[in-house]
Design an enzyme around this catalytic site. Sequence first.
Site, PDB file in Angstrom:
ATOM      1  N   SER A  32       0.813  -1.220   0.000  1.00  0.00           N
ATOM      2  CA  SER A  32       0.000   0.000   0.000  1.00  0.00           C
ATOM      3  C   SER A  32       0.848   1.272   0.000  1.00  0.00           C
ATOM      4  O   SER A  32       1.844   1.379   0.724  1.00  0.00           O
ATOM      5  CB  SER A  32      -0.914   0.020   1.234  1.00  0.00           C
ATOM      6  OG  SER A  32      -1.564   1.281   1.299  1.00  0.00           O
TER       7      SER A  32
ATOM      8  N   SER B 237      -0.510   4.140   0.851  1.00  0.00           N
ATOM      9  CA  SER B 237      -1.137   5.075   1.789  1.00  0.00           C
ATOM     10  C   SER B 237      -0.186   5.582   2.886  1.00  0.00           C
ATOM     11  O   SER B 237      -0.227   6.767   3.226  1.00  0.00           O
ATOM     12  CB  SER B 237      -2.380   4.447   2.421  1.00  0.00           C
ATOM     13  OG  SER B 237      -3.368   4.304   1.430  1.00  0.00           O
TER      14      SER B 237
ATOM     15  N   THR C 160      -8.546  -1.525   2.656  1.00  0.00           N
ATOM     16  CA  THR C 160      -8.298  -1.793   1.241  1.00  0.00           C
ATOM     17  C   THR C 160      -8.625  -3.248   0.925  1.00  0.00           C
ATOM     18  O   THR C 160      -9.261  -3.941   1.728  1.00  0.00           O
ATOM     19  CB  THR C 160      -6.854  -1.367   0.859  1.00  0.00           C
ATOM     20  OG1 THR C 160      -6.709  -1.448  -0.555  1.00  0.00           O
ATOM     21  CG2 THR C 160      -5.788  -2.214   1.539  1.00  0.00           C
TER      22      THR C 160
ATOM     23  N   LYS D 291     -13.048  -4.091   1.504  1.00  0.00           N
ATOM     24  CA  LYS D 291     -13.904  -2.895   1.452  1.00  0.00           C
ATOM     25  C   LYS D 291     -15.391  -3.241   1.537  1.00  0.00           C
ATOM     26  O   LYS D 291     -16.153  -2.552   2.207  1.00  0.00           O
ATOM     27  CB  LYS D 291     -13.654  -2.122   0.164  1.00  0.00           C
ATOM     28  CG  LYS D 291     -12.353  -1.364   0.139  1.00  0.00           C
ATOM     29  CD  LYS D 291     -12.318  -0.550  -1.142  1.00  0.00           C
ATOM     30  CE  LYS D 291     -11.061   0.243  -1.295  1.00  0.00           C
ATOM     31  NZ  LYS D 291     -11.187   1.255  -2.350  1.00  0.00           N
TER      32      LYS D 291
ATOM     33  N   ASP E  23     -13.892   7.260  -1.819  1.00  0.00           N
ATOM     34  CA  ASP E  23     -13.411   7.012  -3.192  1.00  0.00           C
ATOM     35  C   ASP E  23     -14.055   7.972  -4.192  1.00  0.00           C
ATOM     36  O   ASP E  23     -13.388   8.494  -5.088  1.00  0.00           O
ATOM     37  CB  ASP E  23     -13.711   5.572  -3.624  1.00  0.00           C
ATOM     38  CG  ASP E  23     -12.765   4.584  -2.961  1.00  0.00           C
ATOM     39  OD1 ASP E  23     -11.671   4.995  -2.536  1.00  0.00           O
ATOM     40  OD2 ASP E  23     -13.133   3.395  -2.870  1.00  0.00           O
TER      41      ASP E  23
ATOM     42  N   GLY F  12     -16.688  -0.229 -17.417  1.00  0.00           N
ATOM     43  CA  GLY F  12     -16.475  -1.054 -16.231  1.00  0.00           C
ATOM     44  C   GLY F  12     -17.570  -0.832 -15.210  1.00  0.00           C
ATOM     45  O   GLY F  12     -18.221   0.234 -15.195  1.00  0.00           O
TER      46      GLY F  12
ATOM     47  N   GLY G  76     -17.145  -2.451 -11.788  1.00  0.00           N
ATOM     48  CA  GLY G  76     -16.644  -3.056 -10.550  1.00  0.00           C
ATOM     49  C   GLY G  76     -16.643  -2.049  -9.410  1.00  0.00           C
ATOM     50  O   GLY G  76     -17.351  -1.030  -9.456  1.00  0.00           O
TER      51      GLY G  76
HETATM   52  P1  ATR Z   1     -12.328  -2.964  -8.979  1.00  0.00           P
HETATM   53  O1  ATR Z   1     -13.058  -3.277  -7.718  1.00  0.00           O
HETATM   54  O2  ATR Z   1     -10.904  -2.500  -8.761  1.00  0.00           O
HETATM   55  O3  ATR Z   1     -13.070  -2.069  -9.916  1.00  0.00           O
HETATM   56  P2  ATR Z   1     -13.225  -5.409 -10.153  1.00  0.00           P
HETATM   57  O4  ATR Z   1     -14.406  -5.319  -9.316  1.00  0.00           O
HETATM   58  O5  ATR Z   1     -12.565  -6.706 -10.297  1.00  0.00           O
HETATM   59  O6  ATR Z   1     -12.107  -4.372  -9.690  1.00  0.00           O
HETATM   60  O7  ATR Z   1     -13.613  -4.814 -11.591  1.00  0.00           O
HETATM   61  C1  ATR Z   1     -12.779  -4.896 -12.627  1.00  0.00           C
HETATM   62  C2  ATR Z   1     -13.509  -4.301 -13.840  1.00  0.00           C
HETATM   63  O8  ATR Z   1     -12.664  -4.523 -14.958  1.00  0.00           O
HETATM   64  C3  ATR Z   1     -14.840  -4.972 -14.126  1.00  0.00           C
HETATM   65  O9  ATR Z   1     -15.697  -4.029 -14.710  1.00  0.00           O
HETATM   66  C4  ATR Z   1     -14.437  -6.054 -15.116  1.00  0.00           C
HETATM   67  O10 ATR Z   1     -15.459  -6.487 -15.962  1.00  0.00           O
HETATM   68  P3  ATR Z   1     -16.369  -7.775 -15.553  1.00  0.00           P
HETATM   69  O11 ATR Z   1     -17.416  -7.266 -14.611  1.00  0.00           O
HETATM   70  O12 ATR Z   1     -16.926  -8.259 -16.837  1.00  0.00           O
HETATM   71  O13 ATR Z   1     -15.435  -8.770 -14.911  1.00  0.00           O
HETATM   72  C5  ATR Z   1     -13.398  -5.307 -15.912  1.00  0.00           C
HETATM   73  N1  ATR Z   1     -12.478  -6.209 -16.606  1.00  0.00           N
HETATM   74  C6  ATR Z   1     -11.496  -6.946 -16.067  1.00  0.00           C
HETATM   75  N2  ATR Z   1     -10.849  -7.660 -17.031  1.00  0.00           N
HETATM   76  C7  ATR Z   1     -11.482  -7.378 -18.204  1.00  0.00           C
HETATM   77  C8  ATR Z   1     -11.312  -7.782 -19.562  1.00  0.00           C
HETATM   78  N3  ATR Z   1     -10.324  -8.652 -19.922  1.00  0.00           N
HETATM   79  N4  ATR Z   1     -12.143  -7.268 -20.502  1.00  0.00           N
HETATM   80  C9  ATR Z   1     -13.109  -6.396 -20.155  1.00  0.00           C
HETATM   81  N5  ATR Z   1     -13.336  -5.966 -18.890  1.00  0.00           N
HETATM   82  C10 ATR Z   1     -12.529  -6.441 -17.930  1.00  0.00           C
END
Ligand code: ATR
Length: 291
Positions: A18, A20, A65, A69, A108, A138, A140
Amino acid sequence: MKDLPNTAAVIGYPVQHSLSPVVHRYWLKRYNIQGDYITHEVKPEQLEAFLLGEMPSIFCGINITLPFKESAFYVLEEYVRDEAVRRIGAVNTVFCKDGEICDATNTDWYGFEQNILQHVPGFFEQLRKSGRPVMVLGAGGAARGVLYCLYRQDIPVILSNRTQSTAEALKAVYIETKYGEKIQVIPWEQRELPLMEVGFLVNTTSLGMLGKPSLNIPLTNLHPDAVVTDIVYVPLKTELLKEAEGRGNRIVDGLGMLLHQAVPGFEGWFGKKPEVTQELRNIVLEARGHV
Ligand code: ATR
């Protein structure tokens, strides 16, 4: 009252990597504050006992982290006071006083917002007036913070994620609000289509991160006035940002989000609102190794 140490910590598993502590120790030194900020590894099976047990008596507060979370939100729900945590579904900052937890929050979205505003002052207001939507790639954890910022700013979003159901689930968080109508989910295969109309492009996926494939979204159609940002900050200038910059679009890298999200924590624990400066950026980049 117990004599509590003026020490905060980041907890995670693993947590040694980290950045931080670099950020908070820089501020402690800069503002001449007696205190410390350390990493503290917690095993997943010990999370609940740690948070509800010894944590508030040994720290004035913590950051949380990966991978805790989301689970911390459930453990600390009774201490949650704001809408941000409920919409984002994750806690990253906890404040304690006199050996008790007093607030569990999420900063965040604030980090995302302030990073953009530091580099493009007045940007969200301009965007709102322009009526142009934001394209968020994305859905996530990082996207949940970004969406909460855009909800507060009341700016329409086009959301696209490889797994469409995750994007739909994120939209569902706002469905009972008027903002729900302003979130449009589109298939991942069609993510290039809206680029002509959007005023802001945000990558929240992990694509483009060191060791991962690149995002692979041609920016040919991107409006010349659109601002582009990436929450990935290793490398600092991702392929997406390089391409956008090469076309003359304004870019904002993701390092500032990490720095700005730390501001409310530091202020609450140590009593001083710290500044995110170029010097801090350089120190963090140095600590991380230049990539
Ligand atoms: P974080 O919490 O850091 O955002 P996460 O929850 O794992 O990490 O999210 C990663 C993001 O990257 C998600 O939107 C993921 O898409 P999925 O929901 O389909 O998994 C996206 N992501 C990761 N690898 C990917 C890839 N090869 N192609 C497209 N999207 C990808």
